[in-house]
Design a protein around this motif. Structure first.
Motif: not given
Ligand SMILES: [Zn+2]
Length: 68
Positions: A6-32
Motif C-alpha cells: 500500500y501507499r499513502c496518498t498523503e504522506c507517501g508512506t509505503e508498506f506491505d502487509i501480509y493478509q489473508r484472503f478473508d481479511e479486509d484490505s486496508l483503506t486508511n494510512c495508520p499514520r495520517c
C-alpha cells in the motif's frame, strides 16, 4: 500468505502487509489516516534493470589471422 503493498496518498508512506484472503484490505494510512492506494507490485518483486543480455560472443579467438 499474500503480500499486499500500500501507499499513502498523503504522506507517501509505503508498506506491505501480509493478509489473508478473508481479511479486509486496508483503506486508511495508520499514520495520517489518509486513504491508501493499493499497489500492484509488492516490494518483494523487484524488477532490476539488467534484463537485457547482449550475447555478443566476441571473446576468445580475437587474435589476428596468422600469416603462413
Ligand atoms: Zn499517510
Amino acid at each position: 500468505m499474500p503480500t499486499y503493498a500500500y501507499r499513502c496518498t498523503e504522506c507517501g508512506t509505503e508498506f506491505d502487509i501480509y493478509q489473508r484472503f478473508d481479511e479486509d484490505s486496508l483503506t486508511n494510512c495508520p499514520r495520517c489516516d489518509a486513504p491508501l492506494r493499493k499497489l500492484f507490485s509488492p516490494t518483494g518483486i523487484v524488477f532490476k534493470g539488467s534484463g537485457f543480455y547482449r550475447t555478443d560472443s566476441r571473446k576468445g579467438s580475437s587474435t589476428p589471422s596468422s600469416k603462413d
